[in-house]
Design an enzyme around this catalytic site. Structure first.
Site, PDB file in Angstrom:
ATOM      1  N   GLU A 102     -16.145   0.962   8.540  1.00  0.00           N
ATOM      2  CA  GLU A 102     -16.272   1.825   7.376  1.00  0.00           C
ATOM      3  C   GLU A 102     -17.140   1.171   6.311  1.00  0.00           C
ATOM      4  O   GLU A 102     -17.077  -0.037   6.087  1.00  0.00           O
ATOM      5  CB  GLU A 102     -14.885   2.132   6.796  1.00  0.00           C
ATOM      6  CG  GLU A 102     -13.976   2.761   7.825  1.00  0.00           C
ATOM      7  CD  GLU A 102     -12.801   3.504   7.227  1.00  0.00           C
ATOM      8  OE1 GLU A 102     -12.756   3.698   6.003  1.00  0.00           O
ATOM      9  OE2 GLU A 102     -11.921   3.894   8.018  1.00  0.00           O
TER      10      GLU A 102
ATOM     11  N   CYS B  55     -20.098  -0.686  -0.696  1.00  0.00           N
ATOM     12  CA  CYS B  55     -18.953  -1.525  -0.352  1.00  0.00           C
ATOM     13  C   CYS B  55     -19.018  -1.767   1.153  1.00  0.00           C
ATOM     14  O   CYS B  55     -18.859  -0.831   1.943  1.00  0.00           O
ATOM     15  CB  CYS B  55     -17.671  -0.783  -0.756  1.00  0.00           C
ATOM     16  SG  CYS B  55     -16.177  -1.663  -0.322  1.00  0.00           S
TER      17      CYS B  55
ATOM     18  N   CYS C  21      -8.969  -6.346  10.042  1.00  0.00           N
ATOM     19  CA  CYS C  21      -8.715  -7.535   9.222  1.00  0.00           C
ATOM     20  C   CYS C  21      -7.420  -8.192   9.677  1.00  0.00           C
ATOM     21  O   CYS C  21      -6.426  -7.502   9.912  1.00  0.00           O
ATOM     22  CB  CYS C  21      -8.588  -7.141   7.754  1.00  0.00           C
ATOM     23  SG  CYS C  21      -8.370  -8.567   6.647  1.00  0.00           S
TER      24      CYS C  21
ATOM     25  N   CYS D  50      -2.281  -7.885   4.514  1.00  0.00           N
ATOM     26  CA  CYS D  50      -1.695  -7.714   3.181  1.00  0.00           C
ATOM     27  C   CYS D  50      -0.870  -6.426   3.179  1.00  0.00           C
ATOM     28  O   CYS D  50      -1.292  -5.411   3.734  1.00  0.00           O
ATOM     29  CB  CYS D  50      -2.789  -7.661   2.114  1.00  0.00           C
ATOM     30  SG  CYS D  50      -3.778  -9.158   2.069  1.00  0.00           S
TER      31      CYS D  50
ATOM     32  N   CYS E 114      -2.389  -2.929   1.973  1.00  0.00           N
ATOM     33  CA  CYS E 114      -3.759  -2.574   2.360  1.00  0.00           C
ATOM     34  C   CYS E 114      -3.791  -1.887   3.722  1.00  0.00           C
ATOM     35  O   CYS E 114      -3.229  -2.395   4.700  1.00  0.00           O
ATOM     36  CB  CYS E 114      -4.615  -3.835   2.395  1.00  0.00           C
ATOM     37  SG  CYS E 114      -6.306  -3.524   2.926  1.00  0.00           S
TER      38      CYS E 114
ATOM     39  N   CYS F  84     -10.504   1.316  -2.658  1.00  0.00           N
ATOM     40  CA  CYS F  84     -10.070  -0.029  -2.257  1.00  0.00           C
ATOM     41  C   CYS F  84      -8.771   0.044  -1.482  1.00  0.00           C
ATOM     42  O   CYS F  84      -7.805   0.664  -1.933  1.00  0.00           O
ATOM     43  CB  CYS F  84      -9.782  -0.893  -3.482  1.00  0.00           C
ATOM     44  SG  CYS F  84     -11.211  -1.280  -4.430  1.00  0.00           S
TER      45      CYS F  84
END
Ligand code: SAH
Length: 344
Positions: free
Chosen positions: A96, A109, A116, A120, A123, A335
């Site tokens: 993305e 971005c 990942c 977290c 997220c 985000c």
């Protein structure tokens, strides 16, 4: 194809000198290197076949040679004109990228990894797991794709898409150099964001980049940080802050701290006071990011009043602070909302 990618034979991401070497290896005169450079970075060539200034026979022979561009698989546009792209890489994986236009700027971005591994809690990317690191050309490609699609020069790049850039330092640093030297974006207009890992901030500092460096802090004490960021248990807040001070000493650049605001979790006045204490004597800037909702967890975004109250405590303690409301919320492009798994 995969073999060529592994050997980094793709052309995108290479410097003028490297492209000049490459054309010469192909038996062409050196000036074709400059032509190739312009067609790759300024004209957005996707195949060698379309480079009309090259001799016809050569172009035809190299028609399938991998340049290193992705394909736009899907795009969604939020009411604020932020566009989220799903890009298909040469090996079929999807990443993305987000294009964020404002009156004077076009910010991209970019992702630095497919998925990942940091996991977290707040997220979406972390919920989908990790597949692989991106190559530098796959990062540069994201910027060129948004630039071409908007028909406007990209002014800023933030490494805040999918992935943890400091787990992929070599390719990220190569991408920074290419974006700076080949695409023409000033290093200070590039922002690297990291959750922080032992040794990695010092490693990055050795490269003496002039980029804007941001660290995702998100908590004012160690137990709270570990609760939100599982990998933080291997990296104490004190070591993280010490490494950031060292980063400033080595690079001469400031560090920005990002702090996501989760209602009732880390947004109380006592947290603001603790944060101010933690950052005492550190010439820094704190970016408060009100939480953007994701499906898997039931955190809440604090009220505007709570957000302002938190910011004001920091200001009273002489800490420069801004509140960053993410763009692109309606396109799941804000985000923390990026994930590869939800492909339409
Ligand atoms: N791995 C890097 C860069 C990617 S995330 C890092 O952690 O910094 C970019 C920023 O978005 C980080 O500050 C991250 O903590 C924040 N973020 C993640 N999930 C979010 C969410 N749901 N709402 C708001 N910000 C979020």
């Amino acid at each position: 194809m995969t073999m060529q990618l592994d050997k980094q034979e793709v052309l995108l991401g290479k410097s003028l000198a490297q492209l000049t070497d490459w054309v010469q290896q192909q038996g062409q005169p050196a000036y074709r290197g400059k032509q190739l450079y312009q067609w790759l970075y300024d004209r957005g060539a996707r195949t060698l076949a379309e480079i009309s200034v090259f001799p016809k026979q050569w172009r035809e022979n190299l028609a399938d040679y991998p340049i290193g561009r992705s394909n736009i698989h899907y795009r969604s546009i939020a009411p604020d004109k932020t566009q989220k792209y799903l890009l298909r890489l040469a090996d079929g994986l999807i990443i993305e990228t987000v294009g964020i236009p404002t009156a004077k700027r076009l910010t991209v971005c970019v992702s630095s990894q497919v998925g990942c591994p940091m996991a977290c809690d707040f997220c979406a990317t972390g919920k989908g797991g990790f597949t692989r690191n991106l190559k530098s050309h796959e990062i540069v490609d994201q910027v060129l794709t948004v630039q071409e699609d908007f028909g406007q020069r990209v002014s800023n790049v933030v490494f805040m898409g999918m992935g943890e850039p400091l787990l992929n330092i070599q390719e990220v640093v190569a991408a920074v150099h290419s974006l700076n030297e080949d695409v023409g974006i000033g290093q200070r207009s590039l922002t690297l964001s990291t959750v922080g890992l032992p040794e990695k901030i010092r490693q990055l500092a050795q490269h003496c980049l002039q980029v804007t460096f941001a660290v995702s802090l998100h908590a004012s004490n160690q137990p709270l940080r570990q609760q939100l960021i599982p990998t933080a248990k291997h990296y104490t807040l004190d070591s993280l802050i010490e490494d950031c001070r060292e980063y400033v000493r080595l690079t001469g650049r400031r560090v920005t701290f990002e702090y996501i605001l989760l209602a009732g979790v880390n947004d109380l006045p006592e947290h603001a006071l603790e944060l101010a204490q933690l950052l005492r004597g550190f010439q820094t800037h704190v970016n408060l990011i009100p939480y953007n909702p994701i499906q898997e967890v039931d955190y809440q975004r604090p009220s505007e009043q709570r957000i302002e109250a938190f910011a004001n405590i920091l200001r009273q303690k002489h800490i420069a602070v801004s509140v960053r409301y993410s763009r692109g919320l309606e396109a799941d492009a804000a985000c923390g909302q990026l994930r590869a798994s939800r492909i339409p």
